[in-house]
Design a protein around this motif. Sequence first.
Motif, PDB file in Angstrom:
ATOM      1  N   PHE A   1       0.779  -1.289   0.174  1.00  0.00           N
ATOM      2  CA  PHE A   1      -0.106  -0.039  -0.057  1.00  0.00           C
ATOM      3  C   PHE A   1       0.822   1.247   0.004  1.00  0.00           C
ATOM      4  N   CYS A   2       0.792   1.892  -1.106  1.00  0.00           N
ATOM      5  CA  CYS A   2       1.727   3.274  -1.088  1.00  0.00           C
ATOM      6  C   CYS A   2       0.929   4.542  -0.316  1.00  0.00           C
ATOM      7  N   THR A   3       1.621   4.809   0.700  1.00  0.00           N
ATOM      8  CA  THR A   3       1.014   5.763   1.702  1.00  0.00           C
ATOM      9  C   THR A   3       0.877   7.179   1.214  1.00  0.00           C
ATOM     10  N   HIS A   4       1.469   7.287  -0.106  1.00  0.00           N
ATOM     11  CA  HIS A   4       1.694   8.820  -0.754  1.00  0.00           C
ATOM     12  C   HIS A   4       0.232   8.786  -1.607  1.00  0.00           C
ATOM     13  N   CYS A   5       0.176   7.844  -2.493  1.00  0.00           N
ATOM     14  CA  CYS A   5      -1.045   7.819  -3.472  1.00  0.00           C
ATOM     15  C   CYS A   5      -2.049   6.789  -3.519  1.00  0.00           C
ATOM     16  N   TYR A   6      -1.994   5.869  -2.305  1.00  0.00           N
ATOM     17  CA  TYR A   6      -2.722   5.020  -2.052  1.00  0.00           C
ATOM     18  C   TYR A   6      -3.058   3.636  -2.819  1.00  0.00           C
ATOM     19  N   THR A   7      -2.054   3.676  -4.052  1.00  0.00           N
ATOM     20  CA  THR A   7      -2.252   2.628  -4.724  1.00  0.00           C
ATOM     21  C   THR A   7      -1.794   1.212  -4.300  1.00  0.00           C
ATOM     22  N   LEU A   8      -2.647   0.358  -4.596  1.00  0.00           N
ATOM     23  CA  LEU A   8      -2.285  -0.963  -4.127  1.00  0.00           C
ATOM     24  C   LEU A   8      -1.561  -1.983  -5.050  1.00  0.00           C
ATOM     25  N   MET A   9      -0.512  -2.465  -4.681  1.00  0.00           N
ATOM     26  CA  MET A   9       0.339  -3.271  -5.523  1.00  0.00           C
ATOM     27  C   MET A   9       0.443  -4.661  -5.432  1.00  0.00           C
ATOM     28  N   GLU A  10       0.351  -5.614  -6.150  1.00  0.00           N
ATOM     29  CA  GLU A  10       0.548  -7.015  -5.668  1.00  0.00           C
ATOM     30  C   GLU A  10       1.710  -7.651  -5.947  1.00  0.00           C
ATOM     31  N   GLY A  11       2.227  -8.626  -4.965  1.00  0.00           N
ATOM     32  CA  GLY A  11       2.965  -9.606  -5.596  1.00  0.00           C
ATOM     33  C   GLY A  11       4.680  -8.871  -5.520  1.00  0.00           C
ATOM     34  N   VAL A  12       4.662  -8.181  -4.448  1.00  0.00           N
ATOM     35  CA  VAL A  12       5.956  -7.336  -4.174  1.00  0.00           C
ATOM     36  C   VAL A  12       7.012  -8.416  -3.555  1.00  0.00           C
ATOM     37  N   THR A  13       7.972  -8.648  -4.010  1.00  0.00           N
ATOM     38  CA  THR A  13       9.132  -9.545  -3.319  1.00  0.00           C
ATOM     39  C   THR A  13      10.493  -8.720  -2.875  1.00  0.00           C
ATOM     40  N   SER A  14      10.516  -7.664  -3.107  1.00  0.00           N
ATOM     41  CA  SER A  14      11.668  -7.032  -2.834  1.00  0.00           C
ATOM     42  C   SER A  14      11.506  -5.505  -2.322  1.00  0.00           C
ATOM     43  N   SER A  15      12.527  -4.971  -1.699  1.00  0.00           N
ATOM     44  CA  SER A  15      12.182  -3.624  -1.232  1.00  0.00           C
ATOM     45  C   SER A  15      13.530  -3.191  -1.496  1.00  0.00           C
ATOM     46  N   PRO A  16      13.817  -1.582  -1.625  1.00  0.00           N
ATOM     47  CA  PRO A  16      12.586  -0.802  -2.150  1.00  0.00           C
ATOM     48  C   PRO A  16      11.684  -1.303  -3.307  1.00  0.00           C
ATOM     49  N   HIS A  17      10.608  -0.704  -3.562  1.00  0.00           N
ATOM     50  CA  HIS A  17       9.854  -1.076  -4.946  1.00  0.00           C
ATOM     51  C   HIS A  17       9.361   0.211  -5.290  1.00  0.00           C
ATOM     52  N   THR A  18       9.173   0.212  -6.654  1.00  0.00           N
ATOM     53  CA  THR A  18       8.884   1.597  -7.215  1.00  0.00           C
ATOM     54  C   THR A  18       7.363   1.592  -7.326  1.00  0.00           C
ATOM     55  N   CYS A  19       6.618   2.240  -6.833  1.00  0.00           N
ATOM     56  CA  CYS A  19       5.203   2.596  -6.848  1.00  0.00           C
ATOM     57  C   CYS A  19       4.596   2.825  -8.235  1.00  0.00           C
ATOM     58  N   SER A  20       3.671   1.594  -8.561  1.00  0.00           N
ATOM     59  CA  SER A  20       3.151   1.813  -9.978  1.00  0.00           C
ATOM     60  C   SER A  20       2.274   3.131 -10.167  1.00  0.00           C
ATOM     61  N   GLY A  21       1.854   3.491  -8.885  1.00  0.00           N
ATOM     62  CA  GLY A  21       0.879   4.817  -9.167  1.00  0.00           C
ATOM     63  C   GLY A  21       1.510   6.036  -9.266  1.00  0.00           C
ATOM     64  N   CYS A  22       2.358   6.422  -8.297  1.00  0.00           N
ATOM     65  CA  CYS A  22       3.275   7.658  -8.386  1.00  0.00           C
ATOM     66  C   CYS A  22       4.739   7.655  -8.559  1.00  0.00           C
ATOM     67  N   GLY A  23       5.277   6.491  -8.975  1.00  0.00           N
ATOM     68  CA  GLY A  23       6.607   6.400  -9.259  1.00  0.00           C
ATOM     69  C   GLY A  23       7.714   6.775  -8.297  1.00  0.00           C
ATOM     70  N   ARG A  24       7.176   6.843  -6.832  1.00  0.00           N
ATOM     71  CA  ARG A  24       8.014   6.951  -5.907  1.00  0.00           C
ATOM     72  C   ARG A  24       8.626   5.643  -5.382  1.00  0.00           C
ATOM     73  N   LEU A  25       9.944   5.915  -4.795  1.00  0.00           N
ATOM     74  CA  LEU A  25      10.743   4.498  -4.396  1.00  0.00           C
ATOM     75  C   LEU A  25      10.382   4.408  -3.041  1.00  0.00           C
TER      76      LEU A  25
END
Lengths: 181, 316
Positions: free
Chosen positions: A123-147
């Motif tokens: 869950f991106c706390t900046h743009c509230y986008t939910l992303m599935e299947g995240v296996t590593s960190s950091p992860h680029t948000c598919s909604g706002c592009g933030r790392l």
Amino acid sequence: MQIDPSIKSRPKYVAPELVASAGLQLFVSESDAGHLLEPLYRQCSESGAQWLVAEPGNAPGTLADSLSGYLQRVLSDAPVTTRLYVAGSEGFLWDIRNQALSAGLVDEQIQLAPPVTKARRLFCTHCYTLMEGVTSSPHTCSGCGRLLLVRDHFARLHGAYVGVQINAEDPEEQLEQEVLQ
Amino acid sequence: MSIDSIPVRVMAIEQVAPLIREFKLEAIEGKLPAFSPGSHVQVIMPGEAREIRNAYSLCSDPAMPRRYSIAVRLQEDSRGGSSFMHGEVNVGDELAITPPANLFAPVMAARKHLLIAGGVGITPFMSYIPELKRQGAEFELHYLYRGSQTGAYLDQLQQQLGSALHRYDSGQGNKCDLSTVLSDQGPGTHVYICGPESLIEGVCSTAKALGWPESLIHYEAFAAPEPGEPFKAQLTRSGKTLDVAADESLLEALEREGIAVPNLCRGGVCGQCATPVIEGAVEHRDEFLSADEKANGGCIMPCVSRAAGKHLTLDI
């Protein structure tokens, strides 16, 4: 990456156990997680148990309408003595659990099997986008592009881990990837 | 926690069942505190040998807190409280009560409320029902009583509830089949029981056998402390030693000595009066401590529990 024991929100999963006295034994699984519930299902009488399986190939993060609608109908006719057993990916477990709570069940009636993969819903706390299947960190948000740093904090409402921007001071900074546990 | 008492005046007394008398209470000065459904107060009574404190559910509408009502059943083996209320209290008298506390509030998120009352156990539900009706909540009341003794408020309930009221007069041989009542319920139904221990035990064991989740089962029993063997209590902090008589509780003995112990229910439920034990075996009679805590013996609920032997040493 170490799991920080001070993080209380991260769910702890244990293998479900059959509650023999239940008036309805309800099993819900994703297609690749059925083996986790099968031993329990086999202990039930045919009349007292139902198993709903999510079809493979559904868009990640959206409970297939067919499963969601069917579960809704089953729960609306279910007795107060229903017990629900769920297996699948972590996001799926919490989607089913949340749907069951809105139908009136309480957590005591619901057992979630250990998730079949370590992949997380994020869950991106900046743009509230939910992303599935995240296996590593950091992860680029598919909604706002933030790392996003993938934290161990877990939001039950979303069935997701919380992601916060890790390089806010210097967005050019690239960080080493860690595999999530 | 300090327990302030509120002086009240008895405005009206009504015999609401052969053995149950209702008292309407009004503040002598100012206003009575607001209360939530399921609340109770303690009535502080000047007994012959010692002060008596009994907890009674408020049985009036929480939306009208200007007056409180309590209903008291005359107990055959009264320890003094119910016989005082029935025999000594007249309209216009002053009484002292504690502010309301609630250990039995309805779960407003419930899909349905299943209320099961036995005899004078109807009282907390008299404060539930107006609130449930205001909220438009789904509920039904199963009311078990013996018409020759209890069965208060039946006409009023019949009028208000219609088919949501199920009456079982054991004097006329009407039995409540708990298994049927508990079987036919959907998800999110919460069951609430108030009445004698046998009814609570019957509902709980039937519900558990049927597979009810325990978090949907709520009950309240205000039982008077059972008598036991007399014993001595040694208090390390005050240096006092008390004799606890057979027919009084340890809490009453402490209060008699002027030692204030916080308490809400006086029935082994709320946990407020927990007192550390330094030495001596405890006969645990409460419902608050876990089995492990009881086995460990480091703590006692003096409102109901006693020494298992001749003496106890308490860190108080």
